[in-house]
Design a protein around this motif. Structure first.
Motif, PDB file in Angstrom:
ATOM      1  N   ALA A   1       0.766  -1.087  -0.039  1.00 27.59           N
ATOM      2  CA  ALA A   1      -0.048  -0.085   0.009  1.00 27.59           C
ATOM      3  C   ALA A   1       0.915   1.211   0.139  1.00 27.59           C
ATOM      4  CB  ALA A   1      -0.865   0.168   1.183  1.00 27.59           C
ATOM      5  N   THR A   2       1.866   1.124   0.639  1.00 29.61           N
ATOM      6  CA  THR A   2       2.805   2.457   0.817  1.00 29.61           C
ATOM      7  C   THR A   2       4.250   2.423   0.381  1.00 29.61           C
ATOM      8  OG1 THR A   2       3.981   1.576   2.843  1.00 29.61           O
ATOM      9  CG2 THR A   2       1.833   2.756   3.257  1.00 29.61           C
ATOM     10  N   GLY A   3       4.575   1.051  -0.118  1.00 28.03           N
ATOM     11  CA  GLY A   3       5.750   0.982  -0.839  1.00 28.03           C
ATOM     12  C   GLY A   3       7.085   1.096   0.155  1.00 28.03           C
ATOM     13  N   THR A   4       6.586   1.105   1.215  1.00 23.43           N
ATOM     14  CA  THR A   4       7.908   1.228   2.170  1.00 23.43           C
ATOM     15  C   THR A   4       8.357  -0.210   2.403  1.00 23.43           C
ATOM     16  OG1 THR A   4       6.296   1.183   4.103  1.00 23.43           O
ATOM     17  CG2 THR A   4       7.003   3.435   3.460  1.00 23.43           C
ATOM     18  N   GLN A   5       9.684  -0.321   2.847  1.00 24.94           N
ATOM     19  CA  GLN A   5      10.299  -1.525   3.312  1.00 24.94           C
ATOM     20  C   GLN A   5       9.782  -2.005   4.408  1.00 24.94           C
ATOM     21  OE1 GLN A   5      14.116  -2.195   1.807  1.00 24.94           O
ATOM     22  NE2 GLN A   5      14.855  -2.966   3.894  1.00 24.94           N
ATOM     23  N   ARG A   6       9.325  -3.218   4.971  1.00 22.30           N
ATOM     24  CA  ARG A   6       8.954  -3.545   6.277  1.00 22.30           C
ATOM     25  C   ARG A   6      10.174  -4.271   6.885  1.00 22.30           C
ATOM     26  NH1 ARG A   6       3.004  -6.101   5.618  1.00 22.30           N
ATOM     27  NH2 ARG A   6       2.046  -4.042   5.390  1.00 22.30           N
ATOM     28  N   ALA A   7      11.029  -5.320   6.102  1.00 22.85           N
ATOM     29  CA  ALA A   7      11.995  -5.896   7.016  1.00 22.85           C
ATOM     30  C   ALA A   7      12.769  -6.450   5.854  1.00 22.85           C
ATOM     31  CB  ALA A   7      11.171  -7.224   7.658  1.00 22.85           C
ATOM     32  N   THR A   8      13.984  -7.035   6.128  1.00 23.33           N
ATOM     33  CA  THR A   8      15.053  -7.744   5.550  1.00 23.33           C
ATOM     34  C   THR A   8      15.206  -9.051   6.033  1.00 23.33           C
ATOM     35  OG1 THR A   8      16.649  -6.708   6.139  1.00 23.33           O
ATOM     36  CG2 THR A   8      15.944  -5.394   4.395  1.00 23.33           C
ATOM     37  N   LEU A   9      15.917 -10.143   5.348  1.00 24.95           N
ATOM     38  CA  LEU A   9      16.307 -11.339   5.703  1.00 24.95           C
ATOM     39  C   LEU A   9      17.623 -11.571   5.101  1.00 24.95           C
ATOM     40  CD1 LEU A   9      16.211 -13.846   7.453  1.00 24.95           C
ATOM     41  CD2 LEU A   9      14.821 -15.053   5.395  1.00 24.95           C
ATOM     42  N   THR A  10      18.669 -11.498   5.658  1.00 27.20           N
ATOM     43  CA  THR A  10      19.975 -11.476   5.076  1.00 27.20           C
ATOM     44  C   THR A  10      20.873 -12.959   5.561  1.00 27.20           C
ATOM     45  OG1 THR A  10      21.141 -10.688   7.225  1.00 27.20           O
ATOM     46  CG2 THR A  10      20.348  -8.964   5.318  1.00 27.20           C
ATOM     47  N   ARG A  11      22.074 -13.346   5.325  1.00 27.62           N
ATOM     48  CA  ARG A  11      22.788 -14.182   5.412  1.00 27.62           C
ATOM     49  C   ARG A  11      22.713 -15.317   4.648  1.00 27.62           C
ATOM     50  NH1 ARG A  11      21.946 -13.179  11.750  1.00 27.62           N
ATOM     51  NH2 ARG A  11      20.699 -14.817  11.375  1.00 27.62           N
ATOM     52  N   HIS A  12      22.070 -15.265   3.575  1.00 27.63           N
ATOM     53  CA  HIS A  12      21.992 -16.455   2.567  1.00 27.63           C
ATOM     54  C   HIS A  12      23.358 -16.658   2.226  1.00 27.63           C
ATOM     55  CE1 HIS A  12      17.667 -15.306   2.949  1.00 27.63           C
ATOM     56  NE2 HIS A  12      17.588 -16.862   2.877  1.00 27.63           N
ATOM     57  N   HIS A  13      23.804 -18.078   1.865  1.00 23.58           N
ATOM     58  CA  HIS A  13      25.268 -18.388   1.325  1.00 23.58           C
ATOM     59  C   HIS A  13      25.327 -18.261  -0.164  1.00 23.58           C
ATOM     60  CE1 HIS A  13      26.486 -19.188   5.569  1.00 23.58           C
ATOM     61  NE2 HIS A  13      25.546 -19.963   5.564  1.00 23.58           N
ATOM     62  N   GLY A  14      24.230 -17.994  -0.897  1.00 24.64           N
ATOM     63  CA  GLY A  14      24.333 -18.003  -2.330  1.00 24.64           C
ATOM     64  C   GLY A  14      22.820 -17.156  -2.883  1.00 24.64           C
ATOM     65  N   PRO A  15      22.801 -16.993  -4.256  1.00 25.71           N
ATOM     66  CA  PRO A  15      21.744 -16.391  -4.732  1.00 25.71           C
ATOM     67  C   PRO A  15      20.378 -17.078  -4.333  1.00 25.71           C
ATOM     68  CG  PRO A  15      23.281 -16.765  -6.213  1.00 25.71           C
ATOM     69  CD  PRO A  15      23.692 -17.443  -5.145  1.00 25.71           C
ATOM     70  N   ILE A  16      19.492 -16.264  -3.908  1.00 27.86           N
ATOM     71  CA  ILE A  16      17.918 -16.853  -3.483  1.00 27.86           C
ATOM     72  C   ILE A  16      17.236 -17.373  -4.738  1.00 27.86           C
ATOM     73  CG2 ILE A  16      15.837 -16.423  -2.355  1.00 27.86           C
ATOM     74  CD1 ILE A  16      17.578 -14.207  -0.814  1.00 27.86           C
ATOM     75  N   ARG A  17      16.842 -18.531  -4.814  1.00 34.28           N
ATOM     76  CA  ARG A  17      16.194 -19.076  -6.152  1.00 34.28           C
ATOM     77  C   ARG A  17      14.886 -19.403  -5.947  1.00 34.28           C
ATOM     78  NH1 ARG A  17      20.266 -18.435  -9.396  1.00 34.28           N
ATOM     79  NH2 ARG A  17      22.377 -19.387  -8.877  1.00 34.28           N
ATOM     80  N   SER A  18      14.071 -19.402  -4.723  1.00 38.80           N
ATOM     81  CA  SER A  18      12.680 -19.505  -4.593  1.00 38.80           C
ATOM     82  C   SER A  18      12.248 -19.135  -3.131  1.00 38.80           C
ATOM     83  CB  SER A  18      12.590 -21.253  -4.455  1.00 38.80           C
ATOM     84  OG  SER A  18      11.124 -21.537  -4.438  1.00 38.80           O
ATOM     85  N   LEU A  19      10.999 -18.693  -3.332  1.00 38.40           N
ATOM     86  CA  LEU A  19      10.250 -18.048  -2.149  1.00 38.40           C
ATOM     87  C   LEU A  19       9.078 -18.605  -2.084  1.00 38.40           C
ATOM     88  CD1 LEU A  19      10.890 -14.397  -2.957  1.00 38.40           C
ATOM     89  CD2 LEU A  19      12.176 -15.479  -1.334  1.00 38.40           C
ATOM     90  N   ALA A  20       8.509 -18.878  -0.823  1.00 37.97           N
ATOM     91  CA  ALA A  20       7.298 -19.323  -0.591  1.00 37.97           C
ATOM     92  C   ALA A  20       6.561 -19.015   0.618  1.00 37.97           C
ATOM     93  CB  ALA A  20       7.423 -21.004  -0.612  1.00 37.97           C
ATOM     94  N   TYR A  21       5.211 -18.821   0.815  1.00 39.60           N
ATOM     95  CA  TYR A  21       4.717 -18.411   1.985  1.00 39.60           C
ATOM     96  C   TYR A  21       3.943 -19.677   2.246  1.00 39.60           C
ATOM     97  CZ  TYR A  21       5.149 -13.181   2.044  1.00 39.60           C
ATOM     98  OH  TYR A  21       5.518 -11.998   2.059  1.00 39.60           O
ATOM     99  N   SER A  22       3.654 -19.812   3.688  1.00 40.92           N
ATOM    100  CA  SER A  22       2.450 -20.686   4.208  1.00 40.92           C
ATOM    101  C   SER A  22       1.111 -20.255   3.569  1.00 40.92           C
ATOM    102  CB  SER A  22       2.627 -21.095   5.448  1.00 40.92           C
ATOM    103  OG  SER A  22       2.435 -19.869   6.259  1.00 40.92           O
ATOM    104  N   PRO A  23       0.175 -21.199   3.616  1.00 39.77           N
ATOM    105  CA  PRO A  23      -1.250 -20.417   3.180  1.00 39.77           C
ATOM    106  C   PRO A  23      -1.637 -19.416   3.888  1.00 39.77           C
ATOM    107  CG  PRO A  23      -1.142 -22.808   2.896  1.00 39.77           C
ATOM    108  CD  PRO A  23       0.099 -22.423   3.533  1.00 39.77           C
ATOM    109  N   ASP A  24      -1.363 -19.505   5.274  1.00 37.27           N
ATOM    110  CA  ASP A  24      -1.938 -18.337   6.320  1.00 37.27           C
ATOM    111  C   ASP A  24      -0.924 -17.258   6.468  1.00 37.27           C
ATOM    112  OD1 ASP A  24       0.265 -19.143   7.761  1.00 37.27           O
ATOM    113  OD2 ASP A  24      -0.699 -19.877   9.537  1.00 37.27           O
TER     114      ASP A  24
END
Length: 173
Positions: free
Chosen positions: A91-114
């Motif tokens: 809605a606002t375009g603001t960044q909410r959070a970040t998740l770092t410390r991956h050891h390589g490029p991120i290849r896939s993202l998934a949310y649980s249904p809820d």
């Protein structure tokens, strides 16, 4: 999405910049948003009804390869070769959070249904690593209670005015 791409303003279609089908694109199911990414390392959120750009999200420092709307459509997760997941308020375009410390490029993202659990898969050399995180956002009341516990005091009148503008007094702690 291809039909929508042809109806975007000409400035959005110049070259290979942010055209669905040329880069990454994700549509919000049942919603009014389309997210596109291009070689400029930004994400653009479009209103699918007006065909107008709503906002441009900046922050990644390498190619963005993954985007995913949360099940409720209020958050967009983005990631890529910079090994960082960023969550954006749609809605606002603001960044909410970040998740770092991956050891390589991120290849896939998934949310649980809820929408309370989020999983990433990154690769490094011959190893794939999956990380699962609790991403449930607290309600405003829960967030205020946590702030009060951390501060171990009530908010000052100035803090109340700054952070809870328009909220009724007394302070929430």
């Amino acid at each position: 999405m291809q039909r929508f791409a042809h109806e975007l303003p000409a400035t959005a279609r110049g070259g290979r910049d942010h055209v669905p089908g040329d880069g990454a694109a994700r549509a919000l199911r049942g919603g009014h948003a389309l997210a596109t990414t291009g070689p400029d390392r930004t994400v653009r959120l479009w209103d699918t009804h007006s065909r107008k750009l709503r906002t441009t999200l900046t922050g990644h420092n390498d190619e963005i390869t993954q985007m995913l709307f949360s099940p409720d459509g209020r958050t967009l997760a983005t990631s890529g070769h910079d090994r960082i997941v960023r969550w954006w308020d749609t809605a606002t375009g603001t960044q909410r959070a970040t998740l770092t410390r991956h050891h390589g490029p991120i290849r896939s993202l998934a949310y649980s249904p809820d929408g309370t659990t989020f999983t990433t898969v990154s690769t490094h050399e011959t190893t794939a690593t999956a990380r699962t995180s609790n991403v449930a956002l607290p309600t405003p009341v829960q967030a205020l209670a946590r702030i009060c516990r951390t501060l171990d005091r009530d908010l000052t009148p100035a803090e109340h005015a700054q952070y809870l503008a328009g909220a009724s007094a007394p302070p929430p702690c």
